[in-house]
Write a protein that holds these residues in place. Sequence first.
Motif, PDB file in Angstrom:
ATOM      1  N   VAL A 195      35.945  19.261  55.401  1.00 20.95           N
ATOM      2  CA  VAL A 195      36.056  19.078  53.955  1.00 20.95           C
ATOM      3  C   VAL A 195      35.848  20.420  53.264  1.00 20.95           C
ATOM      4  O   VAL A 195      34.917  21.155  53.586  1.00 20.95           O
ATOM      5  N   GLN A 196      36.719  20.719  52.328  1.00 20.75           N
ATOM      6  CA  GLN A 196      36.574  21.934  51.521  1.00 20.75           C
ATOM      7  C   GLN A 196      36.137  21.575  50.117  1.00 20.75           C
ATOM      8  O   GLN A 196      36.455  20.500  49.612  1.00 20.75           O
ATOM      9  N   LEU A 197      35.409  22.489  49.505  1.00 17.28           N
ATOM     10  CA  LEU A 197      34.893  22.273  48.153  1.00 17.28           C
ATOM     11  C   LEU A 197      35.523  23.268  47.198  1.00 17.28           C
ATOM     12  O   LEU A 197      35.644  24.458  47.526  1.00 17.28           O
ATOM     13  N   GLN A 198      35.911  22.797  46.023  1.00 14.74           N
ATOM     14  CA  GLN A 198      36.548  23.633  45.008  1.00 14.74           C
ATOM     15  C   GLN A 198      35.787  23.479  43.700  1.00 14.74           C
ATOM     16  O   GLN A 198      35.832  22.412  43.077  1.00 14.74           O
ATOM     17  N   ALA A 199      35.106  24.539  43.295  1.00 13.75           N
ATOM     18  CA  ALA A 199      34.344  24.510  42.048  1.00 13.75           C
ATOM     19  C   ALA A 199      35.210  24.983  40.891  1.00 13.75           C
ATOM     20  O   ALA A 199      36.055  25.861  41.044  1.00 13.75           O
ATOM     21  N   SER A 200      34.976  24.408  39.729  1.00 15.79           N
ATOM     22  CA  SER A 200      35.716  24.798  38.524  1.00 15.79           C
ATOM     23  C   SER A 200      34.872  24.493  37.296  1.00 15.79           C
ATOM     24  O   SER A 200      33.827  23.849  37.391  1.00 15.79           O
ATOM     25  N   GLY A 201      35.336  24.972  36.151  1.00 16.40           N
ATOM     26  CA  GLY A 201      34.672  24.657  34.896  1.00 16.40           C
ATOM     27  C   GLY A 201      33.881  25.787  34.278  1.00 16.40           C
ATOM     28  O   GLY A 201      33.356  25.645  33.176  1.00 16.40           O
ATOM     29  N   GLY A 202      33.775  26.898  34.977  1.00 15.07           N
ATOM     30  CA  GLY A 202      33.042  28.017  34.419  1.00 15.07           C
ATOM     31  C   GLY A 202      33.787  28.661  33.278  1.00 15.07           C
ATOM     32  O   GLY A 202      34.941  28.341  32.995  1.00 15.07           O
ATOM     33  N   GLY A 203      33.107  29.581  32.602  1.00 14.94           N
ATOM     34  CA  GLY A 203      33.736  30.286  31.496  1.00 14.94           C
ATOM     35  C   GLY A 203      32.721  31.024  30.669  1.00 14.94           C
ATOM     36  O   GLY A 203      31.555  31.172  31.059  1.00 14.94           O
ATOM     37  N   LEU A 204      33.186  31.472  29.519  1.00 14.33           N
ATOM     38  CA  LEU A 204      32.338  32.198  28.573  1.00 14.33           C
ATOM     39  C   LEU A 204      31.910  31.235  27.464  1.00 14.33           C
ATOM     40  O   LEU A 204      32.756  30.552  26.861  1.00 14.33           O
ATOM     41  N   VAL A 205      30.625  31.183  27.209  1.00 13.41           N
ATOM     42  CA  VAL A 205      30.109  30.287  26.183  1.00 13.41           C
ATOM     43  C   VAL A 205      28.989  30.982  25.429  1.00 13.41           C
ATOM     44  O   VAL A 205      28.286  31.837  25.996  1.00 13.41           O
ATOM     45  N   GLN A 206      28.832  30.647  24.179  1.00 12.99           N
ATOM     46  CA  GLN A 206      27.766  31.231  23.369  1.00 12.99           C
ATOM     47  C   GLN A 206      26.425  30.579  23.696  1.00 12.99           C
ATOM     48  O   GLN A 206      26.381  29.423  24.152  1.00 12.99           O
ATOM     49  N   PRO A 207      25.337  31.294  23.475  1.00 12.87           N
ATOM     50  CA  PRO A 207      24.013  30.686  23.675  1.00 12.87           C
ATOM     51  C   PRO A 207      23.891  29.389  22.883  1.00 12.87           C
ATOM     52  O   PRO A 207      24.326  29.309  21.733  1.00 12.87           O
ATOM     53  N   GLY A 208      23.303  28.391  23.525  1.00  8.99           N
ATOM     54  CA  GLY A 208      23.189  27.082  22.914  1.00  8.99           C
ATOM     55  C   GLY A 208      24.351  26.158  23.200  1.00  8.99           C
ATOM     56  O   GLY A 208      24.292  24.953  22.899  1.00  8.99           O
ATOM     57  N   GLY A 209      25.399  26.702  23.784  1.00  7.54           N
ATOM     58  CA  GLY A 209      26.585  25.906  24.072  1.00  7.54           C
ATOM     59  C   GLY A 209      26.465  25.113  25.364  1.00  7.54           C
ATOM     60  O   GLY A 209      25.421  25.120  26.028  1.00  7.54           O
ATOM     61  N   SER A 210      27.558  24.444  25.702  1.00  8.99           N
ATOM     62  CA  SER A 210      27.582  23.574  26.884  1.00  8.99           C
ATOM     63  C   SER A 210      28.802  23.860  27.747  1.00  8.99           C
ATOM     64  O   SER A 210      29.848  24.298  27.250  1.00  8.99           O
ATOM     65  N   LEU A 211      28.642  23.604  29.030  1.00 14.51           N
ATOM     66  CA  LEU A 211      29.736  23.643  29.980  1.00 14.51           C
ATOM     67  C   LEU A 211      29.522  22.531  30.999  1.00 14.51           C
ATOM     68  O   LEU A 211      28.380  22.141  31.265  1.00 14.51           O
ATOM     69  N   ARG A 212      30.606  22.092  31.580  1.00 18.63           N
ATOM     70  CA  ARG A 212      30.520  21.103  32.653  1.00 18.63           C
ATOM     71  C   ARG A 212      31.239  21.659  33.874  1.00 18.63           C
ATOM     72  O   ARG A 212      32.447  21.925  33.828  1.00 18.63           O
ATOM     73  N   LEU A 213      30.510  21.846  34.935  1.00 14.37           N
ATOM     74  CA  LEU A 213      31.084  22.320  36.192  1.00 14.37           C
ATOM     75  C   LEU A 213      31.449  21.127  37.071  1.00 14.37           C
ATOM     76  O   LEU A 213      30.732  20.117  37.086  1.00 14.37           O
ATOM     77  N   SER A 214      32.529  21.269  37.789  1.00 14.08           N
ATOM     78  CA  SER A 214      32.950  20.238  38.733  1.00 14.08           C
ATOM     79  C   SER A 214      33.170  20.850  40.101  1.00 14.08           C
ATOM     80  O   SER A 214      33.597  22.004  40.201  1.00 14.08           O
ATOM     81  N   CYS A 215      32.877  20.086  41.113  1.00 18.29           N
ATOM     82  CA  CYS A 215      33.097  20.502  42.497  1.00 18.29           C
ATOM     83  C   CYS A 215      33.890  19.386  43.173  1.00 18.29           C
ATOM     84  O   CYS A 215      33.334  18.315  43.444  1.00 18.29           O
ATOM     85  N   ALA A 216      35.164  19.645  43.384  1.00 17.29           N
ATOM     86  CA  ALA A 216      36.038  18.639  43.982  1.00 17.29           C
ATOM     87  C   ALA A 216      36.128  18.860  45.487  1.00 17.29           C
ATOM     88  O   ALA A 216      36.334  19.988  45.939  1.00 17.29           O
ATOM     89  N   ALA A 217      35.975  17.782  46.229  1.00 12.73           N
ATOM     90  CA  ALA A 217      36.056  17.865  47.678  1.00 12.73           C
ATOM     91  C   ALA A 217      37.441  17.434  48.157  1.00 12.73           C
ATOM     92  O   ALA A 217      38.060  16.554  47.565  1.00 12.73           O
ATOM     93  N   SER A 218      37.895  18.050  49.243  1.00 18.19           N
ATOM     94  CA  SER A 218      39.217  17.728  49.778  1.00 18.19           C
ATOM     95  C   SER A 218      39.201  16.430  50.582  1.00 18.19           C
ATOM     96  O   SER A 218      40.269  15.921  50.935  1.00 18.19           O
ATOM     97  N   GLY A 219      38.002  15.917  50.851  1.00 16.25           N
ATOM     98  CA  GLY A 219      37.876  14.667  51.581  1.00 16.25           C
ATOM     99  C   GLY A 219      36.654  13.904  51.106  1.00 16.25           C
ATOM    100  O   GLY A 219      36.053  14.248  50.084  1.00 16.25           O
ATOM    101  N   SER A 220      36.283  12.912  51.872  1.00 11.96           N
ATOM    102  CA  SER A 220      35.150  12.077  51.490  1.00 11.96           C
ATOM    103  C   SER A 220      33.840  12.849  51.513  1.00 11.96           C
ATOM    104  O   SER A 220      33.592  13.634  52.426  1.00 11.96           O
TER     105      SER A 220
END
Length: 114
Positions: A1-26
């Motif tokens: 199984v491989q893992l693929q992370a996404s959702g990063g970026g540039l955000v101002q202090p106090g802001g929010s982000l949601r990271l996701s890690c999608a797996a290629s299998g179960s």
Amino acid sequence: VQLQASGGGLVQPGGSLRLSCAASGSISSFNVMGWYRQAPGKERELVALFGSGGSTKYADAVKGRFTISRDNNKNELSLQMNSLKPEDTAVYYCNAVSFTSSTWGQGTQVTVSS
């Protein structure tokens, strides 16, 4: 199984982000999945863990601001990050551990800056 992370970026202090890690299998066979981060010049550190039984653990620095979740049906691990601070700036990595292996995804950069 491989893992693929996404959702990063540039955000101002106090802001929010949601990271996701999608797996290629179960992901159901993984006992523990988690998020780690590595800031420039520092060692990789634990951010949050999610156990197969639903237990969670957070680093003191992110308690009350970050929430880890795991969806075995979607084969996905997520990290909701609120009230972000400049010191949260780092490359974030997802990790999955079973009895026989430890798998890392590639990192996703999170930069908190005004």
